[in-house]
Design a protein around this motif. Sequence first.
Motif, short mmCIF file in Angstrom:
data_model
loop_
_atom_site.label_atom_id
_atom_site.label_comp_id
_atom_site.label_asym_id
_atom_site.label_seq_id
_atom_site.Cartn_x
_atom_site.Cartn_y
_atom_site.Cartn_z
N ALA A 101 0.92 -1.11 -0.09
CA ALA A 101 0.00 0.04 0.08
C ALA A 101 0.89 1.18 -0.05
O ALA A 101 1.73 1.25 0.79
CB ALA A 101 -0.80 0.10 1.27
N LYS A 102 0.67 2.11 -0.89
CA LYS A 102 1.23 3.48 -0.90
C LYS A 102 0.41 4.35 0.13
O LYS A 102 -0.64 4.75 -0.23
CB LYS A 102 1.34 3.96 -2.11
CG LYS A 102 1.94 5.39 -2.23
CD LYS A 102 2.00 6.11 -3.73
CE LYS A 102 2.57 7.30 -3.62
NZ LYS A 102 2.19 8.21 -4.46
N THR A 103 0.97 4.67 1.14
CA THR A 103 0.31 5.57 2.03
C THR A 103 1.08 6.92 2.37
O THR A 103 2.34 6.73 2.67
CB THR A 103 0.10 5.12 3.42
OG1 THR A 103 1.16 4.59 4.07
CG2 THR A 103 -1.00 3.75 3.52
N GLN A 106 5.15 7.28 1.41
CA GLN A 106 5.70 6.11 1.53
C GLN A 106 6.29 5.73 0.08
O GLN A 106 5.71 5.82 -0.66
CB GLN A 106 4.92 4.93 1.81
CG GLN A 106 5.51 3.45 2.20
CD GLN A 106 4.31 2.36 2.34
OE1 GLN A 106 3.34 2.68 2.40
NE2 GLN A 106 4.93 1.36 2.60
N THR A 107 7.48 5.27 0.21
CA THR A 107 8.42 4.73 -1.00
C THR A 107 8.37 3.42 -1.36
O THR A 107 8.85 2.88 -2.50
CB THR A 107 9.66 5.36 -1.14
OG1 THR A 107 10.39 4.88 -0.15
CG2 THR A 107 9.38 7.01 -1.22
N LEU A 114 3.50 -0.23 -5.76
CA LEU A 114 3.06 0.52 -4.53
C LEU A 114 1.49 0.87 -5.35
O LEU A 114 1.38 1.41 -6.49
CB LEU A 114 3.23 1.73 -4.28
CG LEU A 114 4.92 1.56 -4.01
CD1 LEU A 114 5.91 3.01 -3.69
CD2 LEU A 114 4.95 0.89 -2.52
N ASP A 116 -2.25 2.86 -4.40
CA ASP A 116 -2.64 3.74 -3.24
C ASP A 116 -4.11 3.56 -2.99
O ASP A 116 -4.79 4.36 -2.36
CB ASP A 116 -2.58 4.99 -3.86
CG ASP A 116 -3.39 5.65 -4.78
OD1 ASP A 116 -4.00 4.85 -5.39
OD2 ASP A 116 -3.28 7.00 -5.12
N ALA A 117 -4.83 2.17 -3.06
CA ALA A 117 -6.05 1.98 -2.61
C ALA A 117 -6.22 0.59 -2.25
O ALA A 117 -5.69 -0.31 -2.95
CB ALA A 117 -6.93 2.23 -3.93
N VAL A 128 -6.93 5.45 -9.07
CA VAL A 128 -5.82 4.84 -8.44
C VAL A 128 -4.57 4.84 -9.11
O VAL A 128 -4.40 4.67 -10.33
CB VAL A 128 -6.23 3.15 -8.38
CG1 VAL A 128 -5.03 2.41 -7.64
CG2 VAL A 128 -7.44 2.80 -7.88
N THR A 129 -3.47 5.13 -8.17
CA THR A 129 -2.18 5.32 -8.70
C THR A 129 -1.36 4.26 -8.51
O THR A 129 -1.48 3.60 -7.20
CB THR A 129 -1.54 6.81 -8.27
OG1 THR A 129 -2.39 7.98 -8.55
CG2 THR A 129 -0.09 6.77 -8.76
N SER A 133 8.68 1.25 -6.80
CA SER A 133 9.60 1.90 -5.95
C SER A 133 10.96 1.59 -6.30
O SER A 133 11.25 0.36 -6.96
CB SER A 133 9.45 1.46 -4.61
OG SER A 133 10.46 1.91 -3.95
#
Length: 173
Positions: A101-103, A106-107, A114, A116-117, A128-129, A133
Amino acid sequence: MPSPIIKLQDSNGFTLIELMIVIAIIGILAAIAIPQYFAYIETAKAQTVSGNLKMALDAVTNAFAASNNNVTTDIYNTLNGASAHDVADPVYGSGTPAFVAKTGVQTGQCGQVLVDAATISQAGPQQVTVMVSITGCTGNLATAIANACSAEGFIHAATPTGVIITQNGKVTP
């Protein structure tokens, strides 16, 4: 009494010069082969990361399509769970998930994808992205990952912009 005849036998061994030439040739071949081997390993890891990116993009796109039929998809279970055969990060191996998860800012670790949902449903999110990384990559691995993702058509995958998928199925590389 006749004198004994001493017969000298020919030696079948190698001379010191012959051995040194063989060692020099092996050294030259090793100097060429070892860097090529490491480049091959980096390319293989980068292509695996690119494949993981494609898998994540397909999962998100399919989740958006399912959301049109009122189906909610837990995207991390879909990507990291048994349906994906517990995919591991190709750089760090088992024990490190390939999808996280990208929160916020965060890398992630090198090679992780990653998203983001956490879940995708009809209620949201609208987009959604997904990004790869390259933080902490050693050697030329970050460049190899960026090149592999670009070769797949996702030029922003290894940047903070990432690849954006909207609810209508549009993918912005």
